[in-house]
Scaffold this motif. Structure first.
Motif, PDB file in Angstrom:
ATOM      1  N   THR A   1      -7.753   1.885   0.670  1.00 46.93           N
ATOM      2  CA  THR A   1      -8.447   1.064   1.665  1.00 46.93           C
ATOM      3  C   THR A   1      -9.920   0.897   1.308  1.00 46.93           C
ATOM      4  N   THR A   2     -10.535   1.970   0.823  1.00 44.81           N
ATOM      5  CA  THR A   2     -11.941   1.883   0.406  1.00 44.81           C
ATOM      6  C   THR A   2     -12.108   0.924  -0.764  1.00 44.81           C
ATOM      7  N   LEU A   3     -11.190   0.971  -1.726  1.00 44.95           N
ATOM      8  CA  LEU A   3     -11.278   0.074  -2.877  1.00 44.95           C
ATOM      9  C   LEU A   3     -11.103  -1.380  -2.467  1.00 44.95           C
ATOM     10  N   ILE A   4     -10.265  -1.637  -1.465  1.00 44.16           N
ATOM     11  CA  ILE A   4     -10.052  -3.009  -1.007  1.00 44.16           C
ATOM     12  C   ILE A   4     -11.361  -3.630  -0.544  1.00 44.16           C
ATOM     13  N   PHE A   5     -12.158  -2.867   0.192  1.00 40.05           N
ATOM     14  CA  PHE A   5     -13.423  -3.401   0.692  1.00 40.05           C
ATOM     15  C   PHE A   5     -14.530  -3.287  -0.359  1.00 40.05           C
ATOM     16  N   ALA A   6     -14.499  -2.264  -1.193  1.00 35.10           N
ATOM     17  CA  ALA A   6     -15.548  -2.096  -2.203  1.00 35.10           C
ATOM     18  C   ALA A   6     -15.464  -3.157  -3.288  1.00 35.10           C
ATOM     19  N   THR A   7     -14.262  -3.640  -3.583  1.00 36.22           N
ATOM     20  CA  THR A   7     -14.077  -4.658  -4.620  1.00 36.22           C
ATOM     21  C   THR A   7     -13.987  -6.068  -4.047  1.00 36.22           C
ATOM     22  N   ASP A   8     -14.307  -6.223  -2.777  1.00 36.73           N
ATOM     23  CA  ASP A   8     -14.279  -7.533  -2.101  1.00 36.73           C
ATOM     24  C   ASP A   8     -12.888  -8.157  -2.105  1.00 36.73           C
TER      25      ASP A   8
ATOM     26  N   PHE B   1      -4.085  -0.093  -9.318  1.00 32.31           N
ATOM     27  CA  PHE B   1      -3.625  -0.464  -7.975  1.00 32.31           C
ATOM     28  C   PHE B   1      -4.352  -1.697  -7.456  1.00 32.31           C
ATOM     29  N   ILE B   2      -5.665  -1.722  -7.577  1.00 36.78           N
ATOM     30  CA  ILE B   2      -6.415  -2.836  -6.991  1.00 36.78           C
ATOM     31  C   ILE B   2      -6.135  -4.126  -7.756  1.00 36.78           C
ATOM     32  N   ASP B   3      -5.891  -4.041  -9.059  1.00 42.35           N
ATOM     33  CA  ASP B   3      -5.534  -5.246  -9.827  1.00 42.35           C
ATOM     34  C   ASP B   3      -4.189  -5.795  -9.365  1.00 42.35           C
ATOM     35  N   ARG B   4      -3.222  -4.925  -9.182  1.00 47.01           N
ATOM     36  CA  ARG B   4      -1.911  -5.373  -8.719  1.00 47.01           C
ATOM     37  C   ARG B   4      -1.979  -5.895  -7.294  1.00 47.01           C
TER      38      ARG B   4
ATOM     39  N   SER C   1      -7.037  11.051 -14.113  1.00 50.08           N
ATOM     40  CA  SER C   1      -6.362   9.754 -14.077  1.00 50.08           C
ATOM     41  C   SER C   1      -6.698   8.946 -12.831  1.00 50.08           C
ATOM     42  N   LEU C   2      -7.582   9.454 -11.972  1.00 53.36           N
ATOM     43  CA  LEU C   2      -7.855   8.792 -10.699  1.00 53.36           C
ATOM     44  C   LEU C   2      -8.522   7.436 -10.899  1.00 53.36           C
ATOM     45  N   GLY C   3      -9.425   7.335 -11.879  1.00 57.02           N
ATOM     46  CA  GLY C   3     -10.090   6.059 -12.128  1.00 57.02           C
ATOM     47  C   GLY C   3      -9.122   4.975 -12.565  1.00 57.02           C
ATOM     48  N   VAL C   4      -8.231   5.324 -13.494  1.00 59.37           N
ATOM     49  CA  VAL C   4      -7.228   4.361 -13.946  1.00 59.37           C
ATOM     50  C   VAL C   4      -6.271   4.024 -12.812  1.00 59.37           C
TER      51      VAL C   4
ATOM     52  N   THR D   1       0.818  -1.212   0.000  1.00 55.93           N
ATOM     53  CA  THR D   1       0.000   0.000   0.000  1.00 55.93           C
ATOM     54  C   THR D   1       0.848   1.256   0.000  1.00 55.93           C
ATOM     55  N   THR D   2       2.155   1.137   0.257  1.00 53.39           N
ATOM     56  CA  THR D   2       3.010   2.317   0.185  1.00 53.39           C
ATOM     57  C   THR D   2       3.121   2.851  -1.236  1.00 53.39           C
ATOM     58  N   ALA D   3       2.672   2.069  -2.222  1.00 48.80           N
ATOM     59  CA  ALA D   3       2.657   2.572  -3.601  1.00 48.80           C
ATOM     60  C   ALA D   3       1.777   3.811  -3.706  1.00 48.80           C
ATOM     61  N   LEU D   4       0.661   3.802  -3.002  1.00 47.51           N
ATOM     62  CA  LEU D   4      -0.238   4.961  -3.032  1.00 47.51           C
ATOM     63  C   LEU D   4       0.383   6.152  -2.326  1.00 47.51           C
ATOM     64  N   ALA D   5       1.084   5.911  -1.221  1.00 47.51           N
ATOM     65  CA  ALA D   5       1.762   7.007  -0.529  1.00 47.51           C
ATOM     66  C   ALA D   5       2.851   7.608  -1.416  1.00 47.51           C
ATOM     67  N   THR D   6       3.589   6.743  -2.118  1.00 43.35           N
ATOM     68  CA  THR D   6       4.624   7.229  -3.032  1.00 43.35           C
ATOM     69  C   THR D   6       4.017   8.059  -4.156  1.00 43.35           C
ATOM     70  N   ALA D   7       2.925   7.552  -4.736  1.00 43.20           N
ATOM     71  CA  ALA D   7       2.253   8.302  -5.807  1.00 43.20           C
ATOM     72  C   ALA D   7       1.745   9.644  -5.295  1.00 43.20           C
ATOM     73  N   GLY D   8       1.183   9.662  -4.090  1.00 42.12           N
ATOM     74  CA  GLY D   8       0.680  10.918  -3.532  1.00 42.12           C
ATOM     75  C   GLY D   8       1.777  11.925  -3.279  1.00 42.12           C
ATOM     76  N   GLU D   9       2.921  11.461  -2.783  1.00 43.33           N
ATOM     77  CA  GLU D   9       4.038  12.372  -2.541  1.00 43.33           C
ATOM     78  C   GLU D   9       4.565  12.945  -3.853  1.00 43.33           C
ATOM     79  N   ILE D  10       4.657  12.119  -4.886  1.00 50.92           N
ATOM     80  CA  ILE D  10       5.153  12.605  -6.174  1.00 50.92           C
ATOM     81  C   ILE D  10       4.188  13.616  -6.783  1.00 50.92           C
ATOM     82  N   VAL D  11       2.892  13.311  -6.732  1.00 52.64           N
ATOM     83  CA  VAL D  11       1.898  14.250  -7.264  1.00 52.64           C
ATOM     84  C   VAL D  11       1.946  15.561  -6.498  1.00 52.64           C
ATOM     85  N   SER D  12       2.117  15.494  -5.182  1.00 58.78           N
ATOM     86  CA  SER D  12       2.192  16.720  -4.379  1.00 58.78           C
ATOM     87  C   SER D  12       3.407  17.552  -4.755  1.00 58.78           C
ATOM     88  N   LEU D  13       4.529  16.903  -4.998  1.00 54.84           N
ATOM     89  CA  LEU D  13       5.732  17.637  -5.394  1.00 54.84           C
ATOM     90  C   LEU D  13       5.556  18.290  -6.760  1.00 54.84           C
ATOM     91  N   GLN D  14       4.938  17.581  -7.687  1.00 55.99           N
ATOM     92  CA  GLN D  14       4.799  18.107  -9.043  1.00 55.99           C
ATOM     93  C   GLN D  14       3.756  19.217  -9.130  1.00 55.99           C
TER      94      GLN D  14
END
Length: 256
Positions: free
Chosen positions: A133-140, A239-242, A231-234, A91-104
């Protein structure tokens, strides 16, 4: 205790609880710091009771010494912590993506409390962690966690030697994949930032008297967040597929 359960049954239940409790302490959603400990403890007890008829055949017999019992319990706790840590590390992939987006998008100064990491972080990173976390439970996907609890007893049976080398290799590969995925998820914003900064630099060279920063700063925020929103939907789908592919590693033990 003989009126309720035999010593063998108590031993089997305690051994299952050692692994299940350690896993539930770390997996996303259930293992968060804001989840009351009583809820996690109750869930671990219920899941342990439900799994006891399924996995009791893979459990070792009651040792004759206290040292043997402690050794088995510590082994199961270590296995549970390792499995939970691998599932959480991705799940740190999302934190990494968020930090990069914030920097850019020049929003890295916007700090907020991240409930999933128990520490301050950028607002976009906290949002993406909550989204994941929401996607984890929403997609079972949490159903794969439950199936993985059973599969772990085939993949890492208590009677077999502890595969520490395989765990270390899996953990390193998972951390590497999570960082790479974080960069890939933020790729649209990175491409936008490169093009936008190049365009801003060209404008500054062509028109030296023009206040480029005054005009570029708000445009960078608005356009960058627009690209991020588009790009949020993609991002969530990838992420959830991986993540489901990672969870199936432990589920696959039930079929193998």
């Amino acid at each position: 205790m003989d009126g309720y359960a035999t010593a063998e049954q108590v031993w089997a239940g305690g051994l299952i609880f050692a692994r299940i409790g350690a896993i539930l302490m770390l997996i996303p959603g259930v293992g968060e710091s804001y989840v009351p400990p009583r809820i996690r403890l109750s869930l671990a007890l219920v899941v342990s009771l439900a799994l006891w008829p399924v996995v009791q055949g893979a459990l070792p017999a009651l040792p004759a010494t206290v040292g043997g019992m402690v050794g088995w319990v510590l082994r199961e706790v270590i296995v549970g912590l390792a499995i939970g840590a691998v599932l959480r590390a991705f799940t740190t992939a999302l934190a990494t993506a968020g930090e990069i987006v914030s920097l850019q998008t020049t929003l890295s100064f916007a700090q907020t409390a991240n409930p999933l990491q128990a520490q301050p972080g950028t607002t976009i990173a906290a949002f993406l962690m909550l989204l994941g976390t929401t996607l984890i439970f929403a997609t079972d996907t949490h159903h794969l966690f439950i199936a993985g609890l059973v599969g772990s007893y085939d993949l890492i049976a208590p009677a077999r030697p502890l595969v520490t080398a395989d765990f270390a290799s899996l953990a390193i590969r998972t951390l590497g994949d999570s960082f790479m995925l974080g960069v890939q998820l933020s790729a649209p914003v990175i491409v936008f930032a490169i093009i936008f900064n190049l365009a801003s630099g060209l404008v500054g060279r062509v028109m030296p008297s023009f206040q480029v920063f005054f005009a570029a700063a708000p445009l960078s925020v608005i356009l960058g967040l627009s690209v991020f929103a588009l790009s949020l939907g993609v991002l969530g789908t990838v992420f959830i597929d991986r993540y489901r592919a990672l969870a199936r590693i432990f589920v696959g033990g039930a079929g193998g």
